[in-house]
Design an enzyme around this catalytic site. Sequence first.
Site, PDB file in Angstrom:
ATOM      1  N   GLY A  11       0.840  -1.205   0.000  1.00  0.00           N
ATOM      2  CA  GLY A  11       0.000   0.000   0.000  1.00  0.00           C
ATOM      3  C   GLY A  11       0.868   1.245   0.000  1.00  0.00           C
ATOM      4  O   GLY A  11       1.850   1.322   0.719  1.00  0.00           O
ATOM      5  N   ARG A  72       1.112  -5.247  -5.232  1.00  0.00           N
ATOM      6  CA  ARG A  72       1.308  -6.413  -4.364  1.00  0.00           C
ATOM      7  C   ARG A  72       1.454  -7.597  -5.313  1.00  0.00           C
ATOM      8  O   ARG A  72       0.486  -8.028  -5.915  1.00  0.00           O
ATOM      9  CB  ARG A  72       0.112  -6.571  -3.415  1.00  0.00           C
ATOM     10  CG  ARG A  72       0.050  -5.440  -2.387  1.00  0.00           C
ATOM     11  CD  ARG A  72      -1.055  -5.614  -1.362  1.00  0.00           C
ATOM     12  NE  ARG A  72      -0.945  -4.619  -0.302  1.00  0.00           N
ATOM     13  CZ  ARG A  72      -1.915  -3.799   0.075  1.00  0.00           C
ATOM     14  NH1 ARG A  72      -3.091  -3.842  -0.516  1.00  0.00           N
ATOM     15  NH2 ARG A  72      -1.733  -2.941   1.054  1.00  0.00           N
ATOM     16  N   ASP A 103       5.061  -4.509   6.117  1.00  0.00           N
ATOM     17  CA  ASP A 103       5.592  -5.812   6.539  1.00  0.00           C
ATOM     18  C   ASP A 103       5.560  -6.879   5.444  1.00  0.00           C
ATOM     19  O   ASP A 103       6.467  -7.714   5.369  1.00  0.00           O
ATOM     20  CB  ASP A 103       4.941  -6.297   7.844  1.00  0.00           C
ATOM     21  CG  ASP A 103       3.436  -6.360   7.762  1.00  0.00           C
ATOM     22  OD1 ASP A 103       2.882  -5.959   6.702  1.00  0.00           O
ATOM     23  OD2 ASP A 103       2.804  -6.799   8.736  1.00  0.00           O
ATOM     24  N   GLY A 104       4.553  -6.834   4.581  1.00  0.00           N
ATOM     25  CA  GLY A 104       4.499  -7.800   3.473  1.00  0.00           C
ATOM     26  C   GLY A 104       5.709  -7.626   2.568  1.00  0.00           C
ATOM     27  O   GLY A 104       6.357  -8.607   2.157  1.00  0.00           O
ATOM     28  N   THR A 126       4.128   3.010   5.554  1.00  0.00           N
ATOM     29  CA  THR A 126       2.735   2.587   5.695  1.00  0.00           C
ATOM     30  C   THR A 126       2.026   3.551   6.636  1.00  0.00           C
ATOM     31  O   THR A 126       2.632   4.025   7.592  1.00  0.00           O
ATOM     32  CB  THR A 126       2.608   1.145   6.244  1.00  0.00           C
ATOM     33  OG1 THR A 126       1.251   0.939   6.699  1.00  0.00           O
ATOM     34  CG2 THR A 126       3.522   0.867   7.418  1.00  0.00           C
ATOM     35  N   ASP A 128      -0.219   2.698   8.601  1.00  0.00           N
ATOM     36  CA  ASP A 128      -0.741   1.964   9.770  1.00  0.00           C
ATOM     37  C   ASP A 128       0.133   2.076  11.030  1.00  0.00           C
ATOM     38  O   ASP A 128      -0.336   1.812  12.133  1.00  0.00           O
ATOM     39  CB  ASP A 128      -0.886   0.468   9.427  1.00  0.00           C
ATOM     40  CG  ASP A 128      -1.813   0.230   8.262  1.00  0.00           C
ATOM     41  OD1 ASP A 128      -2.675   1.092   8.005  1.00  0.00           O
ATOM     42  OD2 ASP A 128      -1.690  -0.817   7.598  1.00  0.00           O
ATOM     43  N   ASP A 130       2.424   0.063  11.965  1.00  0.00           N
ATOM     44  CA  ASP A 130       2.341  -1.254  12.605  1.00  0.00           C
ATOM     45  C   ASP A 130       3.639  -2.038  12.527  1.00  0.00           C
ATOM     46  O   ASP A 130       3.633  -3.266  12.452  1.00  0.00           O
ATOM     47  CB  ASP A 130       1.198  -2.064  11.954  1.00  0.00           C
ATOM     48  CG  ASP A 130       1.407  -2.263  10.467  1.00  0.00           C
ATOM     49  OD1 ASP A 130       2.292  -1.592   9.886  1.00  0.00           O
ATOM     50  OD2 ASP A 130       0.692  -3.081   9.877  1.00  0.00           O
ATOM     51  N   MET A 170      -8.697   3.572   8.837  1.00  0.00           N
ATOM     52  CA  MET A 170      -7.851   2.435   8.460  1.00  0.00           C
ATOM     53  C   MET A 170      -6.887   2.065   9.591  1.00  0.00           C
ATOM     54  O   MET A 170      -6.909   2.651  10.664  1.00  0.00           O
ATOM     55  CB  MET A 170      -7.072   2.763   7.195  1.00  0.00           C
ATOM     56  CG  MET A 170      -7.867   2.589   5.931  1.00  0.00           C
ATOM     57  SD  MET A 170      -6.799   2.836   4.483  1.00  0.00           S
ATOM     58  CE  MET A 170      -7.864   2.223   3.187  1.00  0.00           C
ATOM     59  N   ARG A 172      -5.530  -1.459   9.369  1.00  0.00           N
ATOM     60  CA  ARG A 172      -5.504  -2.920   9.272  1.00  0.00           C
ATOM     61  C   ARG A 172      -5.826  -3.525  10.630  1.00  0.00           C
ATOM     62  O   ARG A 172      -6.876  -3.219  11.186  1.00  0.00           O
ATOM     63  CB  ARG A 172      -4.136  -3.393   8.756  1.00  0.00           C
ATOM     64  CG  ARG A 172      -4.216  -4.680   7.970  1.00  0.00           C
ATOM     65  CD  ARG A 172      -2.849  -5.087   7.464  1.00  0.00           C
ATOM     66  NE  ARG A 172      -2.460  -4.330   6.304  1.00  0.00           N
ATOM     67  CZ  ARG A 172      -2.752  -4.668   5.051  1.00  0.00           C
ATOM     68  NH1 ARG A 172      -3.422  -5.758   4.821  1.00  0.00           N
ATOM     69  NH2 ARG A 172      -2.362  -3.938   4.047  1.00  0.00           N
ATOM     70  N   GLU A 223     -10.659  -0.004  11.727  1.00  0.00           N
ATOM     71  CA  GLU A 223     -11.244  -1.026  10.838  1.00  0.00           C
ATOM     72  C   GLU A 223     -11.032  -2.445  11.375  1.00  0.00           C
ATOM     73  O   GLU A 223     -11.813  -3.342  11.078  1.00  0.00           O
ATOM     74  CB  GLU A 223     -10.678  -0.911   9.413  1.00  0.00           C
ATOM     75  CG  GLU A 223      -9.186  -1.194   9.308  1.00  0.00           C
ATOM     76  CD  GLU A 223      -8.669  -1.138   7.871  1.00  0.00           C
ATOM     77  OE1 GLU A 223      -9.469  -1.190   6.933  1.00  0.00           O
ATOM     78  OE2 GLU A 223      -7.441  -1.043   7.705  1.00  0.00           O
TER      79      GLU A 223
HETATM   80  O1  F6P Z   1      -1.691  -1.011   4.974  1.00  0.00           O
HETATM   81  C1  F6P Z   1      -2.288   0.169   4.537  1.00  0.00           C
HETATM   82  C2  F6P Z   1      -3.769  -0.009   4.325  1.00  0.00           C
HETATM   83  O2  F6P Z   1      -4.292   1.215   3.845  1.00  0.00           O
HETATM   84  C3  F6P Z   1      -4.538  -0.509   5.540  1.00  0.00           C
HETATM   85  O3  F6P Z   1      -4.804   0.514   6.469  1.00  0.00           O
HETATM   86  C4  F6P Z   1      -5.767  -1.095   4.886  1.00  0.00           C
HETATM   87  O4  F6P Z   1      -6.332  -2.094   5.684  1.00  0.00           O
HETATM   88  C5  F6P Z   1      -5.235  -1.660   3.600  1.00  0.00           C
HETATM   89  O5  F6P Z   1      -4.005  -0.992   3.329  1.00  0.00           O
HETATM   90  C6  F6P Z   1      -6.142  -1.510   2.403  1.00  0.00           C
HETATM   91  O6  F6P Z   1      -5.571  -2.191   1.339  1.00  0.00           O
HETATM   92  P1  F6P Z   1      -6.010  -2.010  -0.187  1.00  0.00           P
HETATM   93  O7  F6P Z   1      -5.487  -0.681  -0.665  1.00  0.00           O
HETATM   94  O8  F6P Z   1      -5.375  -3.144  -0.880  1.00  0.00           O
HETATM   95  O9  F6P Z   1      -7.503  -2.021  -0.212  1.00  0.00           O
END
Ligand code: F6P
Length: 324
Positions: A11, A72, A103-104, A126, A128, A130, A170, A172, A223
């Site tokens: 992301g 991704r 982290d991914g 990120t 997040d 996290d 958001m 995650r 979320e």
């Molecule tokens: O990791 C960043 C993030 O925006 C999270 O907060 C959220 O859960 C996720 O990515 C959303 O992913 P995507 O853009 O693939 O919908």
Amino acid sequence: IKKIGVFTSGGDSPGMNAAIRSVVRTCAYMKIDCMGIYRGYQGMIEGDFKPMDARSVNNIINKGGTILKSARSLEFQTKEGRKKAYDQLQSAGIDGLVVIGGDGSFTGALIFHKEYNVPIIGIPGTIDNDIFGTTYTLGFDTALNTVVEVIDKIRDTASSHNRLFFVEVMGRDVGHIALNAGVGAGAEEILIPEENLGLERLLESLKRSKASGKSSSIVVVAEGDKTGKNVFELKEYVEEHLPIYDCRVSVLGHMQRGGSPSCFDRVLASRMGVKAVEALLEGKSSLMVGIQDNKITLTPISKAIKGHTKIDKELMRVSDIMTV
Ligand code: F6P
């Protein structure tokens, strides 16, 4: 190290461009080549590379998103995909990597390093926040500012109509955005995955706040919260059990990932980019650049991806006190 490849993965987050700029310019300063790799690991597999010099990153420090694009990649999760990526790096003469992602992306980096021994340094990008080993990830501060700005707007309409708003943010499976933006925006309640106090407590708190004279309220919901209900079900639950409120839901979504990075994120990105290139030139690998006690640090990626930054208990207490 003669040629560093830089890429963004997973992301996107505000500040990624500032980090790319910093990596590219540090390479120019150190007189080594830099190659931009487009679309993360997928672009690596496909050899989607472009040489970058100091001038190629003009006027991007203030831009959201990532000029190198992000993806991704499922193919990179396969041995064949990683082999293709390695071959592409070899033929382009890239002998060191800087990955900007979450982290991914770091997990992929570790596997790749183990298989092919390509030196790789991570920059945590990120919203997040996290990732263990850094107090702040790139984009977190900007996302907080965005969320607070939007909740301020929601508050205007909430108070005009005496309404209760559930605002989903958001993060995650962590609650850093919710807790920090919730305190910053003066939310009545903040629901985060790290602490599930139950629905009863939510009802009690909303009842108390109505009785104390508040006519409108904001509940910030992470979320990943663990109430067992999504934000729409939460609204219905509260409406059913507490008919004193007229409720609405607002899911902020991807707007939280966009926008011009804050000054904090730009400075952080600039510092992290310099450190990442320096680390590679010192022969280091599989480390993530972070910031701890306002010092730029290096943490093994293997540790960074295992743990989360702990939720700030003191801030949770502040939030409780503020909603008296
Ligand atoms: O990791 C960043 C993030 O925006 C999270 O907060 C959220 O859960 C996720 O990515 C959303 O992913 P995507 O853009 O693939 O919908």
